[in-house]
Design a protein around this motif. Sequence first.
Motif, PDB file in Angstrom:
ATOM      1  N   ARG A  27       0.917  -1.200  -0.177  1.00 40.44           N
ATOM      2  CA  ARG A  27      -0.142   0.315  -0.148  1.00 40.44           C
ATOM      3  C   ARG A  27       0.918   1.255   0.043  1.00 40.44           C
ATOM      4  O   ARG A  27       0.573   2.204  -0.774  1.00 40.44           O
ATOM      5  CB  ARG A  27      -0.928  -0.101   1.025  1.00 40.44           C
ATOM      6  CG  ARG A  27      -2.184  -0.955   1.078  1.00 40.44           C
ATOM      7  CD  ARG A  27      -2.614  -1.338   2.321  1.00 40.44           C
ATOM      8  NE  ARG A  27      -3.553  -0.144   2.954  1.00 40.44           N
ATOM      9  CZ  ARG A  27      -4.657   0.362   2.908  1.00 40.44           C
ATOM     10  NH1 ARG A  27      -5.520  -0.746   2.618  1.00 40.44           N
ATOM     11  NH2 ARG A  27      -5.079   1.316   3.680  1.00 40.44           N
ATOM     12  N   GLY A  58       0.469   3.776  -2.916  1.00 41.70           N
ATOM     13  CA  GLY A  58      -0.019   4.814  -2.679  1.00 41.70           C
ATOM     14  C   GLY A  58       0.236   6.171  -3.528  1.00 41.70           C
ATOM     15  O   GLY A  58      -0.648   6.946  -4.123  1.00 41.70           O
ATOM     16  N   ASN A 103      -9.233  -5.635  -4.150  1.00 45.92           N
ATOM     17  CA  ASN A 103      -8.537  -4.372  -4.322  1.00 45.92           C
ATOM     18  C   ASN A 103      -7.916  -4.118  -2.880  1.00 45.92           C
ATOM     19  O   ASN A 103      -8.542  -4.517  -2.170  1.00 45.92           O
ATOM     20  CB  ASN A 103      -9.677  -3.432  -4.405  1.00 45.92           C
ATOM     21  CG  ASN A 103      -9.390  -2.045  -4.618  1.00 45.92           C
ATOM     22  OD1 ASN A 103      -8.463  -1.550  -3.814  1.00 45.92           O
ATOM     23  ND2 ASN A 103      -9.791  -1.281  -5.583  1.00 45.92           N
ATOM     24  N   TRP A 141      -7.124  -1.412  -1.584  1.00 48.31           N
ATOM     25  CA  TRP A 141      -7.333  -0.495  -0.875  1.00 48.31           C
ATOM     26  C   TRP A 141      -8.783  -0.641  -0.141  1.00 48.31           C
ATOM     27  O   TRP A 141      -9.332   0.089   0.577  1.00 48.31           O
ATOM     28  CB  TRP A 141      -7.807   0.767  -1.634  1.00 48.31           C
ATOM     29  CG  TRP A 141      -6.337   1.028  -2.268  1.00 48.31           C
ATOM     30  CD1 TRP A 141      -6.161   1.099  -3.598  1.00 48.31           C
ATOM     31  CD2 TRP A 141      -5.442   1.771  -1.768  1.00 48.31           C
ATOM     32  NE1 TRP A 141      -4.835   1.234  -3.883  1.00 48.31           N
ATOM     33  CE2 TRP A 141      -4.242   1.937  -2.750  1.00 48.31           C
ATOM     34  CE3 TRP A 141      -4.826   1.975  -0.274  1.00 48.31           C
ATOM     35  CZ2 TRP A 141      -2.947   2.179  -2.366  1.00 48.31           C
ATOM     36  CZ3 TRP A 141      -3.514   2.573  -0.013  1.00 48.31           C
ATOM     37  CH2 TRP A 141      -2.757   2.724  -0.799  1.00 48.31           C
ATOM     38  N   HIS A 142      -9.193  -2.091  -0.076  1.00 47.32           N
ATOM     39  CA  HIS A 142     -10.561  -2.638   0.537  1.00 47.32           C
ATOM     40  C   HIS A 142      -9.989  -3.374   1.468  1.00 47.32           C
ATOM     41  O   HIS A 142      -8.931  -4.304   1.595  1.00 47.32           O
ATOM     42  CB  HIS A 142     -11.632  -3.187  -0.123  1.00 47.32           C
ATOM     43  CG  HIS A 142     -11.919  -2.383  -1.377  1.00 47.32           C
ATOM     44  ND1 HIS A 142     -12.992  -2.659  -2.203  1.00 47.32           N
ATOM     45  CD2 HIS A 142     -11.974  -0.942  -1.430  1.00 47.32           C
ATOM     46  CE1 HIS A 142     -13.337  -1.757  -3.032  1.00 47.32           C
ATOM     47  NE2 HIS A 142     -12.902  -0.515  -2.670  1.00 47.32           N
ATOM     48  N   GLU A 170     -13.715   0.384   1.989  1.00 40.18           N
ATOM     49  CA  GLU A 170     -12.702   1.199   1.494  1.00 40.18           C
ATOM     50  C   GLU A 170     -11.734   1.952   2.443  1.00 40.18           C
ATOM     51  O   GLU A 170     -12.450   2.581   3.337  1.00 40.18           O
ATOM     52  CB  GLU A 170     -13.209   1.915   0.267  1.00 40.18           C
ATOM     53  CG  GLU A 170     -12.171   2.575  -0.701  1.00 40.18           C
ATOM     54  CD  GLU A 170     -12.565   3.185  -1.650  1.00 40.18           C
ATOM     55  OE1 GLU A 170     -13.774   3.119  -2.051  1.00 40.18           O
ATOM     56  OE2 GLU A 170     -11.544   4.018  -2.397  1.00 40.18           O
ATOM     57  N   HIS A 206      -8.049   3.965   2.806  1.00 39.80           N
ATOM     58  CA  HIS A 206      -6.884   4.360   2.171  1.00 39.80           C
ATOM     59  C   HIS A 206      -5.631   4.857   3.367  1.00 39.80           C
ATOM     60  O   HIS A 206      -4.745   5.455   2.829  1.00 39.80           O
ATOM     61  CB  HIS A 206      -7.056   5.558   1.109  1.00 39.80           C
ATOM     62  CG  HIS A 206      -7.519   5.159  -0.172  1.00 39.80           C
ATOM     63  ND1 HIS A 206      -7.039   5.026  -1.264  1.00 39.80           N
ATOM     64  CD2 HIS A 206      -8.995   4.752  -0.375  1.00 39.80           C
ATOM     65  CE1 HIS A 206      -7.866   4.226  -2.092  1.00 39.80           C
ATOM     66  NE2 HIS A 206      -9.053   4.368  -1.561  1.00 39.80           N
TER      67      HIS A 206
END
Length: 261
Positions: free
Chosen positions: A91, A95, A141, A143-144, A155, A157
């Motif tokens: 991540r 990012g 995903n 980001w989930h 979700e 982030h």
Amino acid sequence: MAEGSSVSGGTGRIAVTASDDVMKVDLVRDRLSRAQRIVVLTGAGISAESGVPTFRGEGGLWRQHRALDLATPQAFARDPRLVWEFYNWRREVLGPLEPNPGHNALVKLEQRVPQFTLITQNIDGLHARAGSRNILELHGNIWHVRCLGCGKVAEDHSVLPPMPRCPGCGALLRPHVVWFGESLDPSILSTAFEAVQHAEIVMVIGTSGTVEPAASMGMVAKRKGACLVEINLEPTPFTTLYDTSILGKSGEILPMICESW
Ligand code: OAD
């Protein structure tokens, strides 16, 4: 695209590649412009020019890390902290990265086609960031997050703690991605196969074609009469079976195909 290489002929040197590639780009653009139903299937290669590492090529993720230690339900049960460390590191890497011209070209394509389905094996979320709408994320995903207790998917982030917990029920969260040995979401899978079976053209972009069920999707479409186009840096096991294969970077080829009708 490959540089215009040449071979020795009887009377001198003969250029063999560049014009071939231009013809292929023109051919694909023409077919796309007349199609009503298009499916695009993407893999890690489409995000490579954004700086996302692929899995199997040089510098690939699975060349440096053992997938079985980091991307299986057994690995998570054994050592959730280690698995989260790996996903939190990914991540952090992902990012700041931005969609590239390949992602952007597919957004333009979608806007022109009555029925457009983008099936991706990527978990980086870059297609959605670029603005693609009808996306099926086969492998989830990054980001989930999904709660192991209540099952809620959210979700997120933010920078996650080493062992993130569900704000609702307090149980451990896991990345909402598909790990080796796990089944894909059946409703995403059936929607994807439905689209593939009705497509007039399927473009397969930046995938080595080694992981099922995505690997077989092109062949399923071909049996139903679809035209198959591959865009990849190097040949894959399916290259000779496809109608057209363009070797090169998707971030260079897709804008040529999608942006100048
Ligand atoms: P791979 O790493 O196996 O293949 C990436 C492909 O993209 C290779 O064939 C490269 O030649 C090609 N490529 C690299 N850069 C490119 C560029 N700029 N333009 C076009 N092509 C380029 O990645 P995937 O096929 O996506 O699954 O891997 C499939 C699945 O295996 C992943 O979704 C992941 C992995 O294990 C899970 O984690 C469940």
